[in-house]
Design a protein around this motif. Structure first.
Motif, PDB file in Angstrom:
ATOM      1  N   GLN A 128       0.306   5.765   3.231  1.00 46.66           N
ATOM      2  CA  GLN A 128       1.399   6.163   2.061  1.00 46.66           C
ATOM      3  C   GLN A 128       0.445   5.709   0.983  1.00 46.66           C
ATOM      4  OE1 GLN A 128       4.653   3.824   2.420  1.00 46.66           O
ATOM      5  NE2 GLN A 128       5.654   5.389   3.748  1.00 46.66           N
ATOM      6  N   ARG A 165       4.496   7.613  -0.631  1.00 44.18           N
ATOM      7  CA  ARG A 165       4.791   8.761  -0.245  1.00 44.18           C
ATOM      8  C   ARG A 165       3.483   9.115   0.835  1.00 44.18           C
ATOM      9  NH1 ARG A 165       5.674  13.480  -4.595  1.00 44.18           N
ATOM     10  NH2 ARG A 165       6.108  14.496  -2.413  1.00 44.18           N
ATOM     11  N   ARG A 220       0.824  10.381   2.979  1.00 49.26           N
ATOM     12  CA  ARG A 220      -0.223  11.527   2.426  1.00 49.26           C
ATOM     13  C   ARG A 220      -1.233  11.696   3.745  1.00 49.26           C
ATOM     14  NH1 ARG A 220       1.592  13.852  -1.793  1.00 49.26           N
ATOM     15  NH2 ARG A 220       2.072  12.667  -3.512  1.00 49.26           N
ATOM     16  N   ASP A 221      -1.168  10.909   4.863  1.00 48.41           N
ATOM     17  CA  ASP A 221      -1.966  10.816   5.974  1.00 48.41           C
ATOM     18  C   ASP A 221      -1.523  10.381   7.270  1.00 48.41           C
ATOM     19  OD1 ASP A 221      -4.146  11.994   7.296  1.00 48.41           O
ATOM     20  OD2 ASP A 221      -5.711  10.957   6.164  1.00 48.41           O
ATOM     21  N   ARG A 256      -8.062  12.093   1.736  1.00 47.10           N
ATOM     22  CA  ARG A 256      -6.702  12.496   1.015  1.00 47.10           C
ATOM     23  C   ARG A 256      -6.181  11.477   0.028  1.00 47.10           C
ATOM     24  NH1 ARG A 256      -2.598  15.156   5.600  1.00 47.10           N
ATOM     25  NH2 ARG A 256      -3.981  16.786   6.353  1.00 47.10           N
ATOM     26  N   VAL A 257      -6.399  10.169   0.577  1.00 43.43           N
ATOM     27  CA  VAL A 257      -6.351   9.130  -0.230  1.00 43.43           C
ATOM     28  C   VAL A 257      -7.444   9.062  -1.341  1.00 43.43           C
ATOM     29  CG1 VAL A 257      -6.224   6.525  -0.330  1.00 43.43           C
ATOM     30  CG2 VAL A 257      -5.398   7.811   1.594  1.00 43.43           C
ATOM     31  N   LEU A 291      -6.516  11.449  -4.274  1.00 42.11           N
ATOM     32  CA  LEU A 291      -5.340  10.927  -5.055  1.00 42.11           C
ATOM     33  C   LEU A 291      -5.866   9.652  -6.070  1.00 42.11           C
ATOM     34  CD1 LEU A 291      -2.381  11.389  -2.292  1.00 42.11           C
ATOM     35  CD2 LEU A 291      -2.844  12.638  -4.661  1.00 42.11           C
TER      36      LEU A 291
END
Length: 826
Positions: free
Chosen positions: A772, A776, A778-779, A801-802, A805
């Motif tokens: 998260q 949220r 995320r992966d 992805r982290v 962000l």
């Protein structure tokens, strides 16, 4: 409904079922011993009424309960799981009237047929402990227990209005009236006054509200019982009727809202209240009499319906509210019941919805005495039910209504006008039935001695075999001179027997005490055997019995405890309610709909095990579900796969063996086997049969894949198949016993313990780690199950992805929940 085309099995189910049922019976495999050193477990399912045939609903109730009892056996318990028959009741007597068959003959023939069907189920019932409530060796103890309750003041006779079914010509308990109709035949119920026998269940109202002695009961059942008992705290207050010149000087009512006493503008009596005829003025007599007659044609359910228009008639009489000296008119109305509370209620229209409607209809004053917030002193458009400030309440003005409650109640008590008390909705248990096929009530009526109990030495009072069955409205025993006419045991003069028989719920209120020694002759139950086995550890049955059988059994147990016959106060420590199986059309099964499923046809074609496991698989047991012909055929196909898997040779010397087993594949099978054992045993323990069977199907699918791949170790294969069979055995006892024998394992599979699992071997090698960012998801990352916190943090921060962000910035905080998730706070 017929079975239609069914899946062909690899074996002959009729031969296989019979083979093992005969073997188990010959070996006494399920005979229960009281001296067994293992810890006891008493598992009981509600016994059936012998209607003629076991329908699929019986199978749905009994197969899973049998499976659960088998699980307890395999867990190392000495299990008592008995069966009997609730053999008295109206259907047998109706059969005697319609078909000319004696109720005893009809009942015993049905029991013989149902025992055959129950044996075909392959259940663990110890038939040496069978209970049959219509036999004298059982119902004599019904009579003996009645006498003990009578001596203790818990059985009494009184004139009371009763629910009367014109079709069945019998009295019905309130619980047996559904929507104003007889629950058995759907005939509208009417009211009649009769001398009746009651059990004083109300004496135990408070204790019945205490559920602390129950280890595991559904909350909805406890709530239903609590609502049925209906405990209310309030004040009993009197209204002055001395001006009427009667012997009675007052009318007493009960209210939970004594803070509204100054707002009373009328009183209402039940139409059958004994004061009605004496207070009614000549001018109102005809209207009152007509209303009373109409009320007697209504059932209590109809009278209390919230949808029914509120009606009433003025008697012409008045009472005086002692607190303010005001005269208030006295009405009668059908929504007030003589048998509930005092049979009189006070009307406070400003603060009660029903009273508001009634006052509007009859032009009665509506006086506000608890002011709503921001009240301007005007008329109310609807009743105000909440708390507020006392107004128009004499010396109590200005108090909050909560303060007014206590202050007004105290004032009333000091003046001697009433008292704080508790009222209950529950009423005493009406046990009289104007029928033949039940336990005769052991009472004699003598013109010189009055009501005389039958001496215990003269029990049982037997049902005569040659009674005439006619729908007269009275018991056939009334017209049997040999039964009716007797001799008083005290003065030895001519006397008459009680001709009513007992409600059949009396039979089931203590039958669980009889099972431990069903042939005991010295009392209703063997004290030693009863103390060893009771109370029942696990009870199963339908939720529809919440306020009848289950409540009555709790009352009986507490009453027998107080008499000194028992040393415990709750009959059933744990309760599980199964759902209802529906027809294939998703409607409730009934002959009129043509959707009834006959289990015998499926047992003949597919065997007991397929029927059993299909019923357990169709959905959560407590929810029920619709029957499906396609579904049971799918279950038969799975049984075929299990048959094939169990008989395949895999290992040294077998043509299918792999010369070089794959270590990873073997580890996967071992892991799945241990995970399956853990999951299935947990599910079976908690009655989750559908998910337990789903887990076994997953294991069988994996075994099928491994067979095709030929890549697992033979020892792992054999251990997995053995585990599959042992775990399936409680649900499918016949086929598993056969396959166990064919695999060369020791007899009997039902004597084997449940397999143990190793948590380490059941542990996953890889897990899914949720990642998260700011809470949220995320992966999701696949990582080793034993991953360290440092590695988990690093893997999460390395996620593209982290990183996207975070935008190249370091995180402010990272939270790790071992084995589950990493939350990155940016």
């Amino acid at each position: 409904m017929t079975t239609g085309r069914t899946t062909e099995l690899r074996y002959n189910p009729r031969e296989l079922d019979k083979k093992w049922q005969d073997r188990w019976a010959a070996d006494g495999l399920y005979r229960v011993r009281d001296d067994d050193p293992r810890p006891k477990w008493y598992e009981l399912t509600m016994y059936p009424y012998p209607s003629g045939d076991l329908h699929i609903g019986h199978w749905y109730a009994m197969s899973p309960s049998d499976a659960h009892a088998r699980v307890r056996r395999m867990q190392g318990y000495n299990v008592l799981h008995p069966m009997g028959f609730d053999a008295f009741g109206l259907p047998a007597e109706n059969a005697a009237i319609k078909r000319g068959i004696h109720p005893f003959t009809w009942t015993m023939d049905n029991i013989a047929n149902m025992k055959r069907q129950l044996r075909s189920m392959g259940a663990v019932y110890d038939w040496d402990r069978e209970v049959n409530t219509c036999l004298p060796d059982y119902y004599r103890w019904n009579q003996w227990l009645f006498l003990q309750l009578y001596k203790a003041g818990l059985a009494y006779r009184a004139l009371a209005p009763v629910n009367w079914c014109p079709s069945d010509q019998t009295v019905l308990a309130r619980e047996q009236v559904q929507d104003g109709k007889c629950e058995r035949c759907d005939t509208p119920v009417v009211q009649r006054d009769l001398e009746q026998w009651f059990f004083r269940i109300t004496r135990y109202a408070d204790e019945l509200l205490d559920f602390s002695g129950l280890l595991d009961w559904p909350e909805r059942i406890k709530l239903l019982q609590a609502n049925w008992i209906g405990r209310s705290e309030g004040v009993e207050i009197s209204f002055d009727i001395a001006a009427l010149g009667l012997e009675e000087q007052e009318v007493r009512t009960f209210t939970t809202r004594i803070d509204t006493i100054y707002g009373v503008t009328f009183l209402v009596l039940a139409p059958e209240h004994p004061l009605v005829s004496r207070i009614t003025t000549p001018a109102q007599r005809r209207a009152v009499a007509s209303y009373v007659d109409a009320t007697l044609r209504e059932t209590e359910i109809e009278r209390q319906s919230t949808e029914k228009e509120k009606t009433g008639v003025f008697t012409g009489a008045y009472a005086v509210n002692r607190l303010n000296g005001e005269r208030v008119p006295i009405f009668i109305a059908d929504y007030v019941l003589r048998s509930y509370g005092t049979g009189a209620v006070m009307g406070v229209p400003a603060h009660d919805e029903r009273d508001f409607i009634f006052a509007k209809k009859y032009g009665l004053p509506i006086n506000v005495v608890v002011a709503p917030p921001n009240w301007d002193g005007g008329e109310l458009k609807e009743a105000y039910l909440g708390e507020g400030v006392q107004v128009n309440s004499g010396p109590f003005n200005g108090m909050s209504s909560a303060q007014g409650m206590g202050a007004i109640a105290g004032h009333i008590e000091r003046q001697g006008w009433g008292k704080r008390t508790v009222s209950y909705r529950i009423r005493d248990w009406l046990i009289s039935r104007q029928r033949y096929w039940g336990t005769p009530i052991p009472i004699i009526y003598c013109d010189h001695c009055g009501v005389v109990p039958v001496p215990e030495a003269d029990l049982p009072v037997l049902l005569p075999e040659d009674a005439q069955f006619k729908p007269t409205g009275e018991s056939p025993l009334r017209y049997h001179q040999g039964f009716f006419n007797t001799t008083c045991p005290q003065c030895h003069r001519s006397a008459r027997r009680e001709t009513d028989t007992m409600d059949t719920f009396v039979d089931s209120s203590w039958y669980f005490l009889r099972y431990p020694n069903a042939t005991y002759e010295v009392g209703p139950f063997d004290p030693a055997a009863m103390r060893f086995w009771n109370p029942v550890d696990q009870y199963t049955g339908g939720a529809e019995h919440a306020v009848m059988h289950l409540l009555y059994a709790r009352f009986f147990t507490k009453a027998l405890r107080d008499i000194g016959l028992l040393d415990f106060g709750e009959p059933f420590l744990r309760l599980f309610n199964q759902g209802i199986i529906l027809g294939e059309d998703h409607d409730k099964m009934s002959k009129s709909r043509g959707n009834v499923v006959a289990p015998d046809e499926y047992v003949e074609a597919l065997g007991a095990d397929v029927v059993r496991i299909y019923l357990m698989f169709l959905g959560p047991w407590d929810q029920g579900g619709p029957w499906s012909t396609a579904g049971i055929n799918g279950m038969a196909r799975w049984v075929n796969r299990v048959w094939d898997l169990a008989l395949r040779e895999y290992g040294v010397g077998a043509t299918h063996a792999s010369p070089l087993p794959d270590a990873a594949a073997t580890r996967n099978l071992v892991r799945l086997t241990h995970k399956t054992i853990r999951r299935v045993e947990g599910d079976l323990d908690r009655f989750r049969f559908n998910t337990a069977l789903a887990a076994l199907m997953e294991l069988s699918n994996a075994l099928g894949d491994d067979w095709e791949a030929r890549n697992v170790d033979a020892a792992a294969w054999d251990a997995a198949v053995d585990a599959l069979l042992v775990l399936l055995a409680p649900c499918a006892p016949h086929i598993t016993e056969e396959l166990w024998e064919r695999r060369g394992r020791p007899y009997s599979i039902h004597q084997q313990p449940l397999p143990a699992w190793d948590d380490a071997l059941a542990a996953d090698e890889e897990i899914t780690l949720v990642v998260q960012v700011n809470g949220r998801v995320r992966d999701r990352l696949t990582v080793p199950a034993d991953i360290t916190e440092a590695d988990a943090r690093a893997a999460a921060l390395a996620s593209p992805r982290v990183q996207a962000l975070l935008g190249g910035k370091p995180p402010r905080h990272v939270v790790y929940v071992p084995g589950r998730l990493v939350n990155v706070v940016g």
